[in-house]
Design a protein around this motif. Structure first.
Motif, mmCIF file in Angstrom:
data_model
loop_
_atom_site.group_PDB
_atom_site.id
_atom_site.type_symbol
_atom_site.label_atom_id
_atom_site.label_comp_id
_atom_site.label_asym_id
_atom_site.label_seq_id
_atom_site.Cartn_x
_atom_site.Cartn_y
_atom_site.Cartn_z
ATOM 1 N N SER A 83 46.636 13.243 -18.995
ATOM 2 C CA SER A 83 48.186 12.290 -19.659
ATOM 3 C C SER A 83 48.538 11.343 -18.950
ATOM 4 O O SER A 83 48.907 10.262 -20.030
ATOM 5 N N ILE A 84 48.338 10.983 -18.095
ATOM 6 C CA ILE A 84 49.877 10.008 -16.756
ATOM 7 C C ILE A 84 48.281 9.511 -16.259
ATOM 8 O O ILE A 84 48.377 8.474 -15.529
ATOM 9 N N VAL A 85 47.279 10.423 -15.547
ATOM 10 C CA VAL A 85 46.230 9.624 -14.386
ATOM 11 C C VAL A 85 45.823 7.912 -14.898
ATOM 12 O O VAL A 85 45.728 7.717 -16.044
ATOM 13 N N ARG A 86 46.216 6.890 -14.294
ATOM 14 C CA ARG A 86 45.349 5.843 -14.429
ATOM 15 C C ARG A 86 43.713 5.606 -13.720
ATOM 16 O O ARG A 86 43.393 5.851 -12.585
ATOM 17 N N GLU A 87 43.361 5.592 -14.931
ATOM 18 C CA GLU A 87 41.830 5.711 -14.428
ATOM 19 C C GLU A 87 41.515 4.412 -13.438
ATOM 20 O O GLU A 87 40.170 4.184 -13.402
ATOM 21 N N VAL B 250 43.422 15.262 -5.115
ATOM 22 C CA VAL B 250 43.665 16.653 -6.195
ATOM 23 C C VAL B 250 42.232 15.792 -7.499
ATOM 24 O O VAL B 250 42.196 15.136 -7.441
ATOM 25 N N ASP B 251 41.945 17.534 -7.534
ATOM 26 C CA ASP B 251 41.449 17.607 -9.098
ATOM 27 C C ASP B 251 41.839 16.729 -9.931
ATOM 28 O O ASP B 251 42.504 17.151 -10.186
ATOM 29 N N ALA B 252 40.931 16.016 -10.550
ATOM 30 C CA ALA B 252 41.441 15.366 -12.256
ATOM 31 C C ALA B 252 42.254 15.772 -13.302
ATOM 32 O O ALA B 252 42.524 15.841 -13.878
ATOM 33 N N ASP B 253 42.004 17.003 -12.849
ATOM 34 C CA ASP B 253 41.893 17.998 -14.293
ATOM 35 C C ASP B 253 43.143 19.129 -13.832
ATOM 36 O O ASP B 253 43.387 19.677 -14.476
ATOM 37 N N SER B 254 43.542 18.255 -12.612
ATOM 38 C CA SER B 254 44.624 19.736 -11.638
ATOM 39 C C SER B 254 45.944 19.214 -13.025
ATOM 40 O O SER B 254 45.904 18.412 -13.460
ATOM 41 N N GLY B 255 46.952 20.471 -12.984
ATOM 42 C CA GLY B 255 48.384 20.834 -13.365
ATOM 43 C C GLY B 255 49.464 19.600 -13.144
ATOM 44 O O GLY B 255 49.328 19.476 -12.043
ATOM 45 N N ILE B 256 50.194 19.441 -13.653
ATOM 46 C CA ILE B 256 51.003 18.108 -13.054
ATOM 47 C C ILE B 256 51.573 18.910 -12.163
ATOM 48 O O ILE B 256 52.233 18.248 -11.136
ATOM 49 N N PRO C 84 45.312 9.763 -5.281
ATOM 50 C CA PRO C 84 43.953 9.967 -5.691
ATOM 51 C C PRO C 84 43.942 11.317 -6.822
ATOM 52 O O PRO C 84 44.165 12.124 -5.806
ATOM 53 N N ALA C 85 43.155 11.150 -7.934
ATOM 54 C CA ALA C 85 42.339 11.904 -8.541
ATOM 55 C C ALA C 85 40.883 11.242 -8.356
ATOM 56 O O ALA C 85 40.495 10.590 -8.653
ATOM 57 N N ASP D 212 32.292 16.209 -8.424
ATOM 58 C CA ASP D 212 31.383 15.421 -7.421
ATOM 59 C C ASP D 212 32.594 14.333 -5.925
ATOM 60 O O ASP D 212 31.829 14.341 -5.242
ATOM 61 N N GLY D 213 33.961 14.432 -6.041
ATOM 62 C CA GLY D 213 34.282 13.703 -5.311
ATOM 63 C C GLY D 213 34.952 12.853 -5.073
ATOM 64 O O GLY D 213 35.120 11.759 -4.108
ATOM 65 N N GLU D 214 34.546 11.860 -6.001
ATOM 66 C CA GLU D 214 34.616 10.090 -6.061
ATOM 67 C C GLU D 214 36.150 9.834 -7.497
ATOM 68 O O GLU D 214 35.944 11.192 -7.868
ATOM 69 N N LEU D 215 36.238 9.206 -6.859
ATOM 70 C CA LEU D 215 36.586 8.063 -7.265
ATOM 71 C C LEU D 215 37.487 8.076 -9.050
ATOM 72 O O LEU D 215 36.847 7.772 -9.542
ATOM 73 N N ALA D 216 38.328 9.024 -9.517
ATOM 74 C CA ALA D 216 38.412 9.027 -10.704
ATOM 75 C C ALA D 216 39.491 8.705 -11.428
ATOM 76 O O ALA D 216 39.707 8.027 -12.655
ATOM 77 N N GLY D 217 40.580 8.007 -10.843
ATOM 78 C CA GLY D 217 41.906 7.811 -11.086
ATOM 79 C C GLY D 217 43.204 7.944 -10.132
ATOM 80 O O GLY D 217 42.793 7.991 -8.671
ATOM 81 N N ILE D 218 43.890 7.513 -10.230
ATOM 82 C CA ILE D 218 45.433 7.477 -9.339
ATOM 83 C C ILE D 218 46.658 8.104 -10.211
ATOM 84 O O ILE D 218 46.647 7.482 -11.417
#
Length: 144
Positions: A6-10, A80-86, A102-103, A107-113
């Motif tokens: 809900s808050i990650v910047r993709e 952190v994993d992009a699906d991690s909890g707050i 960074p999230a 696959d360990g690729e950059l998904a957001g921050i």
């Protein structure tokens, strides 16, 4: 538990480890950010902050034209994993003593921050909603 989705910047500002500090600083100015994720093949390797650049150039006297992101970046970047909890992300930030994290995808690729500021904004919104609930349940104040 709420997820950081809900808050990650993709849209993440990133650069290669070989990028000069001058170019990193210009990128920060152009994108209005205070940090750049340093990545190789979409995998986070480190982070360079505006503070890192200031310390390298002013305190150590590094030449920002020849010094690179690899010279000043925070290594062993915590992700952190992009699906991690707050709360999981907040714990990771606290444990690592960082304000940005960074999230990554499966696959360990950059998904957001996610940044500390994102959590402050989220908390402000949640407190406003709680205030609205409380205000709706109490009688109006009478002023004399």
């Amino acid at each position: 538990m709420p997820e950081i989705k809900s808050i990650v910047r993709e849209s993440v500002v990133s650069a290669a480890p070989s990028t000069s500090l001058t170019d990193i600083a210009q990128l920060m100015e152009d994108e209005s950010v205070g940090s750049v994720v340093i990545a190789t093949e979409e995998r986070p390797q480190g982070i360079v902050t505006d503070r890192d650049i200031a310390l390298a150039a002013a305190a150590r006297g590094d030449d920002p034209e020849t010094a690179t992101a690899a010279d000043v970046m925070s290594e062993d970047v915590v992700t952190v994993d992009a699906d991690s909890g707050i709360f999981e992300v907040l714990r990771a930030m606290t444990d690592a003593n960082v304000r940005r994290i960074p999230a990554t995808d499966a696959d360990g690729e950059l998904a957001g921050i996610v940044t500390f500021d994102d959590f402050v904004v989220l908390l402000g919104r949640e407190l406003k909603l709680l205030g609205d609930v409380v205000e709706a349940e109490i009688p109006p104040y009478e002023h004399s």
